[in-house]
Design a protein around this motif. Structure first.
Motif, PDB file in Angstrom:
ATOM      1  N   MET A  31       2.399  21.201  12.026  1.00 55.55           N
ATOM      2  CA  MET A  31       2.077  21.721  11.514  1.00 55.55           C
ATOM      3  C   MET A  31       0.544  22.108  11.634  1.00 55.55           C
ATOM      4  N   LEU A  32       0.417  23.345  11.857  1.00 54.36           N
ATOM      5  CA  LEU A  32      -1.446  23.684  11.231  1.00 54.36           C
ATOM      6  C   LEU A  32      -1.971  22.758  10.724  1.00 54.36           C
ATOM      7  N   ASN A  33      -3.869  22.463  11.084  1.00 56.62           N
ATOM      8  CA  ASN A  33      -4.065  21.855   9.972  1.00 56.62           C
ATOM      9  C   ASN A  33      -5.509  22.079  10.813  1.00 56.62           C
ATOM     10  N   LEU A  34      -6.172  23.181   9.896  1.00 53.99           N
ATOM     11  CA  LEU A  34      -7.612  23.404  10.256  1.00 53.99           C
ATOM     12  C   LEU A  34      -8.799  22.618   9.182  1.00 53.99           C
ATOM     13  N   ASP A  35      -8.071  21.143   8.739  1.00 48.63           N
ATOM     14  CA  ASP A  35      -9.100  20.925   7.821  1.00 48.63           C
ATOM     15  C   ASP A  35     -10.445  20.540   9.052  1.00 48.63           C
ATOM     16  N   LEU A  36     -11.442  20.922   8.013  1.00 50.31           N
ATOM     17  CA  LEU A  36     -12.680  20.703   8.799  1.00 50.31           C
ATOM     18  C   LEU A  36     -13.626  19.622   7.081  1.00 50.31           C
ATOM     19  N   SER A  37     -12.811  18.823   7.075  1.00 48.22           N
ATOM     20  CA  SER A  37     -13.127  18.048   5.807  1.00 48.22           C
ATOM     21  C   SER A  37     -14.378  17.293   7.260  1.00 48.22           C
ATOM     22  N   GLY A  38     -15.867  16.827   6.237  1.00 53.88           N
ATOM     23  CA  GLY A  38     -16.501  16.185   6.828  1.00 53.88           C
ATOM     24  C   GLY A  38     -17.305  16.708   7.978  1.00 53.88           C
ATOM     25  N   ARG A  39     -17.051  18.268   8.554  1.00 57.18           N
ATOM     26  CA  ARG A  39     -18.505  19.216   8.779  1.00 57.18           C
ATOM     27  C   ARG A  39     -19.049  19.599   8.025  1.00 57.18           C
ATOM     28  N   THR A  40     -19.964  20.248   8.124  1.00 54.38           N
ATOM     29  CA  THR A  40     -20.870  20.855   7.872  1.00 54.38           C
ATOM     30  C   THR A  40     -21.527  22.276   8.283  1.00 54.38           C
ATOM     31  N   VAL A  52     -12.481  31.229  10.632  1.00 54.69           N
ATOM     32  CA  VAL A  52     -12.167  29.738  10.454  1.00 54.69           C
ATOM     33  C   VAL A  52     -11.164  28.578  11.517  1.00 54.69           C
ATOM     34  N   TYR A  53     -10.000  29.396  11.538  1.00 53.26           N
ATOM     35  CA  TYR A  53      -9.812  28.651  12.901  1.00 53.26           C
ATOM     36  C   TYR A  53     -10.121  28.820  13.712  1.00 53.26           C
ATOM     37  N   ALA A  54     -10.891  29.670  14.936  1.00 52.70           N
ATOM     38  CA  ALA A  54     -11.856  28.726  15.594  1.00 52.70           C
ATOM     39  C   ALA A  54     -12.798  28.154  15.558  1.00 52.70           C
ATOM     40  N   ALA A  55     -12.848  28.794  14.072  1.00 51.15           N
ATOM     41  CA  ALA A  55     -14.105  27.403  13.871  1.00 51.15           C
ATOM     42  C   ALA A  55     -13.868  25.939  14.524  1.00 51.15           C
ATOM     43  N   SER A  56     -12.231  25.715  13.496  1.00 54.12           N
ATOM     44  CA  SER A  56     -11.359  24.307  13.662  1.00 54.12           C
ATOM     45  C   SER A  56     -11.138  23.461  14.761  1.00 54.12           C
ATOM     46  N   PRO A  57     -10.619  22.485  14.756  1.00 54.42           N
ATOM     47  CA  PRO A  57     -10.878  21.702  15.868  1.00 54.42           C
ATOM     48  C   PRO A  57      -9.138  22.185  16.341  1.00 54.42           C
ATOM     49  N   LEU A  58      -8.189  22.945  15.985  1.00 55.03           N
ATOM     50  CA  LEU A  58      -6.550  23.735  16.746  1.00 55.03           C
ATOM     51  C   LEU A  58      -7.950  24.086  18.204  1.00 55.03           C
ATOM     52  N   ALA A  59      -8.513  25.148  17.420  1.00 53.85           N
ATOM     53  CA  ALA A  59      -9.376  25.797  18.971  1.00 53.85           C
ATOM     54  C   ALA A  59     -10.550  25.431  19.569  1.00 53.85           C
ATOM     55  N   SER A  60     -10.193  24.063  19.881  1.00 55.88           N
ATOM     56  CA  SER A  60     -10.497  23.238  21.160  1.00 55.88           C
ATOM     57  C   SER A  60     -10.132  23.449  22.200  1.00 55.88           C
ATOM     58  N   ALA A  61      -9.748  24.477  22.477  1.00 57.20           N
ATOM     59  CA  ALA A  61      -9.350  24.871  23.886  1.00 57.20           C
ATOM     60  C   ALA A  61      -9.746  26.452  23.924  1.00 57.20           C
ATOM     61  N   THR A  62     -10.079  26.836  22.612  1.00 56.60           N
ATOM     62  CA  THR A  62     -10.605  28.764  23.274  1.00 56.60           C
ATOM     63  C   THR A  62     -12.202  28.510  23.512  1.00 56.60           C
ATOM     64  N   THR A  63     -12.492  28.917  24.274  1.00 55.97           N
ATOM     65  CA  THR A  63     -14.442  28.892  24.086  1.00 55.97           C
ATOM     66  C   THR A  63     -14.586  30.420  25.393  1.00 55.97           C
ATOM     67  N   GLY A  64     -16.377  30.942  25.240  1.00 56.85           N
ATOM     68  CA  GLY A  64     -16.168  31.768  25.929  1.00 56.85           C
ATOM     69  C   GLY A  64     -15.558  32.940  25.710  1.00 56.85           C
ATOM     70  N   ALA A  65     -14.609  32.988  24.885  1.00 60.49           N
ATOM     71  CA  ALA A  65     -13.717  34.567  24.120  1.00 60.49           C
ATOM     72  C   ALA A  65     -14.490  35.220  23.412  1.00 60.49           C
ATOM     73  N   ALA A  66     -13.799  36.299  23.579  1.00 57.07           N
ATOM     74  CA  ALA A  66     -14.203  37.780  22.897  1.00 57.07           C
ATOM     75  C   ALA A  66     -12.819  37.809  22.145  1.00 57.07           C
ATOM     76  N   LEU A  67     -13.131  37.485  20.870  1.00 48.94           N
ATOM     77  CA  LEU A  67     -11.829  37.281  19.954  1.00 48.94           C
ATOM     78  C   LEU A  67     -11.627  38.551  19.088  1.00 48.94           C
ATOM     79  N   ARG A  68     -10.801  38.987  19.387  1.00 50.00           N
ATOM     80  CA  ARG A  68     -10.068  40.552  18.786  1.00 50.00           C
ATOM     81  C   ARG A  68      -9.726  40.526  16.833  1.00 50.00           C
ATOM     82  N   VAL A  69      -9.897  41.210  16.017  1.00 52.38           N
ATOM     83  CA  VAL A  69      -9.449  41.583  14.941  1.00 52.38           C
ATOM     84  C   VAL A  69      -9.356  42.564  14.342  1.00 52.38           C
ATOM     85  N   ASP A  70      -9.371  43.550  15.451  1.00 51.72           N
ATOM     86  CA  ASP A  70      -9.568  44.780  15.608  1.00 51.72           C
ATOM     87  C   ASP A  70      -8.732  46.281  15.065  1.00 51.72           C
TER      88      ASP A  70
END
Length: 264
Positions: A1-10, A239-257
Motif C-alpha cells: 500500500m502506498l504511504n505518502l504520510d508526511l506527518s511530523g514534517r514541515t 507530493v509523491y516526490a516530497a514523500s518518504p516513498l521517493a527516497s531514491a529519486t534525486t537529481g531528476a527532472a520529473l515531467r507532468v507535462d
C-alpha cells in the motif's frame, strides 16, 4: 500500500496563495504535513488560509508574508520560519512578450523571482536538512525549460537554469537522505494561465477550458493529452516526490507535462 504520510514534517511552499502553489499546499496538508504558505500580500495569504481550513478541517497551516523575489524577502521568510523538512520553490512569474522589446530590467526581475528565490532559500534551508539527514527540495520548473517558447523566451531560459540548479544541489547532497528534484508541468490551467488566456482573448465569450484547449493545440501541438492539466494533477506528483516513498529519486527532472516534450 502506498504511504505518502508526511506527518511530523514541515513544508514550505513559496508563492502558494493560488494556482499550483495552493494546490501543492493543500495536497501536502492532506498527507499530514504542517504547511507554511507564502505570498506577497496579507490579503492573499489570509484568503488562502481560509480556503485551506475549509478543505482540510484540522489541518496544520501557517503563513509568512514575504516577497521571495527579493533578497530581503527571502531573509525575512527564513527568519520567521528557520527550519523546514520540505522546501517547494514554486514562486514564479510569466507572461507572453516580444523578445526584441524586453529590457535588461525585465529579465533581471524575472530571474530574481523564478531563479534566485530558489537559490537563496535553498542556501538557507538545506544546511539544516543535511544536518538532520532528511529533506526534500523541489523546484517547480516547466516543460518550457526544454521546449523554449518563442512567446516567452525569458521564462523558458529561467526554467532551464532552474534544472541546472536543482541537479547541482542534488550532487551537493550526495550520500545523504536529502533529495533535490525538479517537477516540470506542461500547460496547466492555473489562475495565472486563466488570466493570460482572458487577456489574449478579451472579446471572447467562450469557456476558459475551450480557450485553454485551443492554446494547447496551437502552441503545444506535441501535447498528448490535448488539454491543459489541472493544478491537482501537478500537485500529486509534487507530493509523491516530497514523500518518504521517493527516497531514491534525486537529481531528476520529473515531467507532468501531458507528453508535451517530444522525447522518449
Amino acid at each position: 500500500m502506498l504511504n505518502l504520510d508526511l506527518s511530523g514534517r514541515t513544508a514550505l511552499v513559496t508563492g502558494s496563495t493560488g494556482g499550483i502553489g495552493l494546490a501543492i499546499a493543500r495536497k501536502l496538508g492532506e498527507a499530514g504535513a504542517t504547511v507554511i504558505i507564502n505570498g506577497r500580500k496579507q490579503e492573499g495569504v489570509d484568503s488562502a488560509l481560509e480556503k485551506l481550513a475549509k478543505a482540510i478541517p484540522g489541518g496544520a497551516f501557517r503563513s509568512v508574508v514575504a516577497d521571495v523575489g527579493t533578497a530581503e524577502g527571502c531573509k525575512a521568510l527564513f527568519e520567521a520560519e528557520s527550519s523546514v523538512d520540505v522546501l517547494v520553490n514554486n514562486a514564479g512569474i510569466f507572461g507572453p512578450n516580444d523578445f526584441f522589446q524586453t529590457t535588461d530590467e525585465s529579465w533581471e526581475h524575472l530571474f530574481e523571482v523564478n531563479l534566485f528565490s530558489g537559490v537563496r532559500l535553498s542556501r538557507a534551508y538545506m544546511p539544516g536538512m543535511k544536518e538532520r539527514n532528511w529533506g526534500r527540495v523541489l523546484f517547480i520548473a516547466s516543460e518550457s525549460a526544454l521546449n523554449i517558447p518563442v512567446e516567452m523566451v525569458d521564462y523558458g531560459v529561467s526554467k532551464t537554469a532552474m534544472l541546472g540548479l536543482a541537479r547541482g544541489l542534488a550532487k551537493l547532497m550526495a550520500g545523504t537522505n536529502v533529495t533535490v528534484n525538479s517537477v516540470l508541468p506542461g500547460p496547466t490551467l492555473s489562475e495565472g494561465v486563466e488570466d493570460m488566456l482572458k487577456a489574449q482573448n478579451p472579446d471572447s465569450t467562450r469557456p476558459v477550458a475551450e480557450l485553454a484547449a485551443e492554446f494547447v493545440q496551437k502552441h503545444r501541438p506535441s501535447n498528448i493529452l490535448r488539454r491543459m492539466a489541472t493544478v491537482d494533477e501537478v500537485a500529486n506528483l509534487v507530493v509523491y516526490a516530497a514523500s518518504p516513498l521517493a527516497s531514491a529519486t534525486t537529481g531528476a527532472a520529473l515531467r507532468v507535462d501531458g507528453g508535451t516534450v517530444d522525447t522518449i
